[in-house]
Design an enzyme around this catalytic site. Structure first.
Site, PDB file in Angstrom:
ATOM      1  N   THR A  30      24.333  47.036  41.972  1.00  0.00           N
ATOM      2  CA  THR A  30      23.230  47.842  41.423  1.00  0.00           C
ATOM      3  C   THR A  30      21.918  47.541  42.140  1.00  0.00           C
ATOM      4  O   THR A  30      21.099  48.431  42.325  1.00  0.00           O
ATOM      5  CB  THR A  30      23.051  47.623  39.903  1.00  0.00           C
ATOM      6  N   GLN A 105      35.444  44.028  42.170  1.00  0.00           N
ATOM      7  CA  GLN A 105      35.882  45.268  41.531  1.00  0.00           C
ATOM      8  C   GLN A 105      35.201  46.467  42.190  1.00  0.00           C
ATOM      9  O   GLN A 105      35.461  47.600  41.832  1.00  0.00           O
ATOM     10  CB  GLN A 105      35.514  45.236  40.042  1.00  0.00           C
ATOM     11  N   HIS A 123      39.946  47.219  43.533  1.00  0.00           N
ATOM     12  CA  HIS A 123      39.961  48.661  43.301  1.00  0.00           C
ATOM     13  C   HIS A 123      39.913  49.485  44.583  1.00  0.00           C
ATOM     14  O   HIS A 123      39.635  50.671  44.539  1.00  0.00           O
ATOM     15  CB  HIS A 123      38.805  49.055  42.366  1.00  0.00           C
TER      16      HIS A 123
END
Ligand code: ZN
Length: 241
Positions: A30, A105, A123
């Protein structure tokens, strides 16, 4: 706000460790400007006909690839994003021989761009894409700049090497992640709430000395942490020498 006392404690843990494993989630990226699409349903619902969890599922991809790629290219392929202080510090720690693996992830590839070598991507990655017909490889740029559904030279549809909802995780990567965690002296968990499988179960394989949790909000494993820092991960690791 990062508490300096906590930074000193983390520094001491890192200084005395030689097999650090880092396990990270969406919060790691983020600070590179990549939003966690799962936590922003409201924003996307205004713009798209379907909720993100439905769009990023295997059955949706097969049935409505055009709508899938419309969302995926715009909301999940952040090819312009740059590694932040967290990615950089982890790469430095690996180069210094203190960190043995990064388990992530995230699908943005920012750890590798920062220079990390042993990255276990649970992922998958937006940078790897395959033709469903001939298994030919395509990079992220090719997919991003294609119009509508990206197609192979052979005419086959291209699928991102990303684990969609309804799809299983790669068992060999899970096995490697568990092995790395079991051999670690320090496990640093960052930017994940630890509620999603298999992340929650991973922690149980840790037999080392220091469990460090760095996250902006509460996580399920806070109670077990030897050191808990409630702050953005880039801000924290950016202060480590
Ligand atoms: Zn092909």
């Amino acid at each position: 706000m990062v508490n300096d006392n906590n930074i000193e404690k983390l520094q001491a843990i890192i200084d005395q460790s030689s097999h650090i494993v880092f396990f990270g989630g969406a919060g790691v990226s983020t600070e590179s400007g990549i939003p966690d699409f799962r936590s922003a349903d409201g924003i996307y619902l205004k713009e798209y006909q379907y909720p993100p969890e439905q769009v990023v599922s295997h059955s949706f991809f097969m049935q409505r690839p055009e709508a899938f790629y419309d969302f995926y290219k715009k909301q999940m392929m952040h090819l312009e994003a740059k590694p932040n202080a967290a990615h950089q510090k982890l790469a430095e720690l690996e180069q210094a021989g203190k960190l043995s693996a990064v388990i992530t992830q995230n699908i943005d590839g920012l750890h590798q761009i920062a220079g990390s070598k042993n990255v276990l991507e649970l992922h998958g990655s937006i940078h790897r894409n395959y033709c469903m017909k001939c298994h030919c490889f395509y990079d992220g740029r090719y997919v991003k700049k294609s119009e509508g559904i990206p197609r192979c030279k052979c005419g086959g549809m291209i699928k991102p090497d990303v684990v969609l909802y309804e799809e299983g995780l790669d068992q060999s990567i899970i096995q490697k992640a568990v092995q790395e965690i079991a051999a670690a002296d320090t496990l640093i968990i960052g930017g994940t709430s630890l509620v999603v499988y298999p992340a929650a179960g991973f922690v149980d394989y840790f037999r080392g000395k220091n469990l460090v949790v760095i996250n902006k909000s509460d996580t399920a494993k806070d109670v077990r942490a030897d050191l808990l820092i409630k702050a953005p991960i880039g801000e924290v690791l950016g202060k480590i020498r």
